[in-house]
Design a protein around this motif. Structure first.
Motif, mmCIF file in Angstrom:
data_model
loop_
_atom_site.group_PDB
_atom_site.id
_atom_site.type_symbol
_atom_site.label_atom_id
_atom_site.label_comp_id
_atom_site.label_asym_id
_atom_site.label_seq_id
_atom_site.Cartn_x
_atom_site.Cartn_y
_atom_site.Cartn_z
ATOM 1 N N VAL A 263 8.362 1.513 5.571
ATOM 2 C CA VAL A 263 7.047 1.082 5.117
ATOM 3 C C VAL A 263 6.558 2.055 4.055
ATOM 4 C CG1 VAL A 263 5.976 2.328 7.062
ATOM 5 C CG2 VAL A 263 4.680 0.582 5.865
ATOM 6 N N TRP A 264 5.942 1.519 3.011
ATOM 7 C CA TRP A 264 5.366 2.404 1.992
ATOM 8 C C TRP A 264 4.134 3.118 2.539
ATOM 9 C CZ3 TRP A 264 8.199 4.085 -1.637
ATOM 10 C CH2 TRP A 264 9.105 3.285 -2.334
ATOM 11 N N SER A 265 3.775 4.203 1.923
ATOM 12 C CA SER A 265 2.687 5.061 2.416
ATOM 13 C C SER A 265 1.332 4.358 2.444
ATOM 14 C CB SER A 265 2.583 6.338 1.572
ATOM 15 O OG SER A 265 2.459 6.040 0.193
ATOM 16 N N PHE A 266 1.215 3.198 1.809
ATOM 17 C CA PHE A 266 -0.033 2.440 1.826
ATOM 18 C C PHE A 266 0.039 1.260 2.792
ATOM 19 C CE2 PHE A 266 2.718 1.490 -1.711
ATOM 20 C CZ PHE A 266 2.899 0.122 -1.649
ATOM 21 N N GLY A 267 1.152 1.158 3.545
ATOM 22 C CA GLY A 267 1.228 0.184 4.622
ATOM 23 C C GLY A 267 2.095 -1.028 4.375
ATOM 24 N N ASP A 268 2.746 -1.134 3.222
ATOM 25 C CA ASP A 268 3.559 -2.310 2.929
ATOM 26 C C ASP A 268 4.906 -2.246 3.640
ATOM 27 O OD1 ASP A 268 4.896 -4.496 1.787
ATOM 28 O OD2 ASP A 268 5.520 -3.315 0.046
ATOM 29 N N PRO A 269 5.188 -3.181 4.583
ATOM 30 C CA PRO A 269 6.482 -3.187 5.276
ATOM 31 C C PRO A 269 7.489 -4.147 4.637
ATOM 32 C CG PRO A 269 4.987 -4.651 6.416
ATOM 33 C CD PRO A 269 4.238 -4.130 5.193
ATOM 34 N N THR A 270 7.100 -4.808 3.551
ATOM 35 C CA THR A 270 7.968 -5.804 2.923
ATOM 36 C C THR A 270 8.787 -5.220 1.771
ATOM 37 O OG1 THR A 270 6.341 -6.536 1.259
ATOM 38 C CG2 THR A 270 6.242 -7.562 3.441
ATOM 39 N N GLY A 271 8.217 -4.239 1.063
ATOM 40 C CA GLY A 271 8.856 -3.682 -0.113
ATOM 41 C C GLY A 271 8.416 -4.334 -1.412
ATOM 42 N N TYR A 272 7.711 -5.458 -1.328
ATOM 43 C CA TYR A 272 7.301 -6.167 -2.539
ATOM 44 C C TYR A 272 6.246 -5.402 -3.343
ATOM 45 C CZ TYR A 272 9.789 -10.232 -0.683
ATOM 46 O OH TYR A 272 10.763 -11.081 -0.193
ATOM 47 N N ALA A 273 5.605 -4.424 -2.728
ATOM 48 C CA ALA A 273 4.539 -3.681 -3.406
ATOM 49 C C ALA A 273 5.027 -2.391 -4.056
ATOM 50 C CB ALA A 273 3.404 -3.381 -2.425
ATOM 51 N N ASN A 274 6.322 -2.256 -4.235
ATOM 52 C CA ASN A 274 6.895 -1.113 -4.946
ATOM 53 C C ASN A 274 6.161 -0.913 -6.276
ATOM 54 O OD1 ASN A 274 8.672 0.916 -5.741
ATOM 55 N ND2 ASN A 274 10.382 -0.468 -6.146
ATOM 56 N N HIS A 275 5.805 0.318 -6.624
ATOM 57 C CA HIS A 275 5.074 0.559 -7.866
ATOM 58 C C HIS A 275 5.274 1.992 -8.351
ATOM 59 C CE1 HIS A 275 2.174 1.913 -4.772
ATOM 60 N NE2 HIS A 275 1.727 2.750 -5.697
ATOM 61 N N GLY A 276 4.947 2.229 -9.605
ATOM 62 C CA GLY A 276 5.113 3.561 -10.173
ATOM 63 C C GLY A 276 4.095 3.839 -11.266
ATOM 64 N N ASP A 277 3.863 5.119 -11.529
ATOM 65 C CA ASP A 277 2.883 5.570 -12.518
ATOM 66 C C ASP A 277 3.541 6.502 -13.523
ATOM 67 O OD1 ASP A 277 -0.132 5.213 -10.914
ATOM 68 O OD2 ASP A 277 1.677 5.267 -9.699
ATOM 69 N N TYR A 278 3.058 6.435 -14.765
ATOM 70 C CA TYR A 278 3.613 7.267 -15.837
ATOM 71 C C TYR A 278 2.484 7.761 -16.734
ATOM 72 C CZ TYR A 278 6.050 8.361 -20.261
ATOM 73 O OH TYR A 278 6.520 8.973 -21.393
ATOM 74 N N VAL A 279 2.450 9.060 -16.959
ATOM 75 C CA VAL A 279 1.503 9.670 -17.894
ATOM 76 C C VAL A 279 2.306 10.506 -18.885
ATOM 77 C CG1 VAL A 279 -0.410 11.292 -18.163
ATOM 78 C CG2 VAL A 279 -0.420 9.678 -16.263
ATOM 79 N N PHE A 280 2.264 10.110 -20.147
ATOM 80 C CA PHE A 280 3.060 10.758 -21.194
ATOM 81 C C PHE A 280 2.622 12.196 -21.433
ATOM 82 C CE2 PHE A 280 3.442 11.986 -25.664
ATOM 83 C CZ PHE A 280 4.796 11.797 -25.901
#
Length: 338
Positions: A263-280
């Protein structure tokens, strides 16, 4: 926020530049200066790599490279920050345990596992890297994914956020958009590929996504053209993160119904909420120079640092004090799998 400098649209002279490098882990905590700037703590736990000027706010007007004194990334002039959510194991008794990470192949000694970062002009399998692309500009930032997605349909607009079940450490096939539903002998690799078409004006947007676009037709891999609304072709930024799930491979510890336990740290047990952040945060024009250089992984003239030097920058003092590593009855921030 807009960039008003000139944009090189007439791009000439093909070159070869595939940038692949490792970043050790800088810190793991509940901060997110892109989505919830200034909020301490942010809603869920992230792992962050890159420049040590990372903080809760990171105003785009500030000089990120100038504020950092070191970076956990191999390219010594890359003070960017890259981050993802953290993966947890949900045991049969309902408690949660943070899943550690592994360094990628040839980068096993990276502190905390960290992540492997790519900047690609063309598909990963095309080592010629013939296309010419525009480097990002100071103040640029972007986000990919949907933390609320819980179905394949909701995740469909993000074309390239995937999982690979590592049957062996070199596995790189059979990607899925949901968590693997079986034991992965050597861990789970997440891959996050960001859009590659920029509007050429805005360094950010309210949702941190609208200033970027996928190709109008086809994909980055097929060489699809950028839409007229986003005419500037950038390199594709990709993260690879390897989650070391080996200690959780005993199915007797998995939920009683046999469902996959992560499960992702925000509670998603499906994996569909995979996400990422980038700051140049590349210093001066160092990224553009590399993109214009004929190279493959190791680029002539680029300033590299050793794994030991990268690791020295790890261990940024966290701003949020809480238990994120023990066996927890709920995820940090009060989340539960849902």
């Amino acid at each position: 926020m807009k960039w008003t400098g000139s944009i090189l649209l007439a791009l000439t002279a093909p070159s070869s530049a595939l940038i692949r490098f490792q970043c050790s882990q800088l810190v793991v905590e509940r901060l997110d200066p892109l989505v919830t700037p200034g909020e301490i703590p942010s809603p869920h736990v992230h792992q962050i790599v890159g420049g040590n000027s990372f903080n809760a706010t990171m105003h785009p007007e500030k000089d990120m490279p100038g504020e950092s004194t070191c970076t956990t990334c191999q390219f010594a002039e890359d003070f960017s920050n890259y981050w993802t959510a953290i993966l947890y194991f949900r045991a049969r008794n309902g408690t949660y345990k943070r899943v550690p990470q592994r360094g990628n192949a040839f980068f096993e000694s990276a502190t905390g596992g960290g992540m492997t970062v790519y900047y690609m002009q063309d598909p990963l399998y095309d080592t010629a890297q013939k296309s010419k692309v525009q480097a990002f500009q100071p103040g640029f930032r972007m986000f990919i994914g949907d933390v609320n997605a819980r179905s394949k349909e909701e995740a469909a607009r993000f074309r390239q956020l995937t999982y690979t079940c590592l049957d062996n450490f070199g596995s790189r096939e059979q990607e899925t958009v949901a968590f693997p539903d079986r034991i992965c002998n050597e861990g789970i690799m997440t891959s996050l590929r960001f859009p590659t078409c920029w509007d050429g004006v805005n360094l950010d947007s309210p949702d941190h996504m609208a200033h970027m676009s996928y190709p109008e037709s086809g994909t980055f891999e097929s060489g699809g053209p950028c839409p007229a609304s986003h005419p500037v072709r950038t390199s594709q930024v990709m993260f690879e993160v390897i989650w070391d799930t080996r200690q959780f491979n005993n199915k007797e510890d998995w939920p009683e119904d046999g469902s996959q336990p992560f499960v992702w740290s925000f509670g998603d047990p499906t994996g569909y909420a995979n996400h990422g952040d980038y700051v140049f945060g590349w210093k001066d024009d160092s990224l553009q120079k590399i993109l214009d250089t004929e190279c493959y992984v190791d680029c002539k003239g680029a300033k590299l640092q050793s794994m030991e030097e990268m690791n020295k920058c790890s261990g940024l003092e966290p701003m949020v004090e809480e238990d994120i590593d023990g066996w927890l009855t709920q995820l940090p921030g009060g989340h539960i799998a849902s």
